[in-house]
Design a protein around this motif. Structure first.
Motif, PDB file in Angstrom:
ATOM      1  N   CYS A  64       0.842  -1.192   0.000  1.00 26.91           N
ATOM      2  CA  CYS A  64       0.000   0.000   0.000  1.00 26.91           C
ATOM      3  C   CYS A  64       0.876   1.240   0.000  1.00 26.91           C
ATOM      4  N   GLY A  80      -2.270  -1.950   4.747  1.00 26.55           N
ATOM      5  CA  GLY A  80      -3.328  -0.954   4.582  1.00 26.55           C
ATOM      6  C   GLY A  80      -3.524  -0.131   5.844  1.00 26.55           C
ATOM      7  N   THR A 107       0.574   5.776   0.066  1.00 25.70           N
ATOM      8  CA  THR A 107      -0.192   7.010   0.001  1.00 25.70           C
ATOM      9  C   THR A 107       0.754   8.200   0.189  1.00 25.70           C
TER      10      THR A 107
END
Lengths: 93, 130
Positions: A12, A79, A14
């Motif tokens: 993951c 996550g 971001t």
């Protein structure tokens, strides 16, 4: 490691635009949060990439307000790790 | 949650040790037992065997203690204390005073064990400040 745990591994990522400089207090919070996850986590800024569990390395990134930091995690709790660390960065003051 | 590893800050100066302890508490390690052994017993610049011994005992909550010395006789006096009171769960670390103590405190606050906390302090030497 068993096949089944391999299959649950995830990657993951971001990015967060920092609301404040990544100085000692938020770096400390980041290190404490990172320790709660099993995934391999990296914080990336301006071409440098460090383990967020190390408060000194995170401060050494020299990331200032308004710049972007990318959080990348790999593992079964990737996550949750990315989400939690992003929240810590968003809350930095 | 088990009690975290304790930290003892040994400095020639009581104010230096106390100031560093304040900094550690601010950065999020108020759950970590941090004790100071700064200066001599009569308030001068120097190091004190008895203050170090007392600080180690106060920082020890059963999971071990890391001693971070500032320099020079802080190292020597802490060594003498450990020679007289040898314990496998009390470690004197070779680390920069501020950075080593900070890395140790943050690592201890995550519930890490003694050797992980000691390693975090020692590795502080190799992390560039900027």
């Amino acid at each position: 490691m068993s096949l089944s745990s391999d299959s649950t591994a995830a990657i993951c990522e971001t990015s967060v635009v920092l609301p404040a400089n990544l100085h000692a207090r938020p770096a400390g919070k980041l290190a404490q949060a990172a320790a709660r996850f099993n995934s391999t986590i990296l914080i990336e800024h301006a071409g440098k990439s460090v383990n967020p569990a190390g408060i000194l390395a995170v401060m050494g990134l020299g990331a200032t307000a308004g710049t972007t930091v990318t959080i990348r995690a790999e593992g079964e709790d990737a996550g949750a790790a990315v989400e939690t660390l992003a929240a810590v960065l968003h809350a930095a003051e | 949650m088990t009690q975290s590893v304790g930290i003892v800050l040994v400095s020639h100066s009581a104010q230096l040790a106390a100031g560093l302890r304040d900094l550690l508490a601010q950065i999020g390690s108020d759950s970590v037992p941090v004790q100071v052994a700064g200066g001599t017993e009569d308030g001068r610049i120097g190091t004190s065997y008895d203050l170090i011994l007392k600080a180690v005992s106060a920082a020890d909550h059963g999971t071990g203690v890391v001693i971070v010395p500032d320099l020079g006789s802080s190292v020597l006096t802490a060594r003498t204390v450990l020679e007289d009171h040898p314990r496998p769960d009390v470690l004197l670390v070779d680390a920069p005073f501020v950075e080593g103590a900070l890395a140790a405190a943050i690592t201890a606050s995550t519930g890490a064990d003694l050797s992980t906390v000691a390693t975090a302090a020692q590795e502080a030497r190799h992390v560039p400040k900027f």
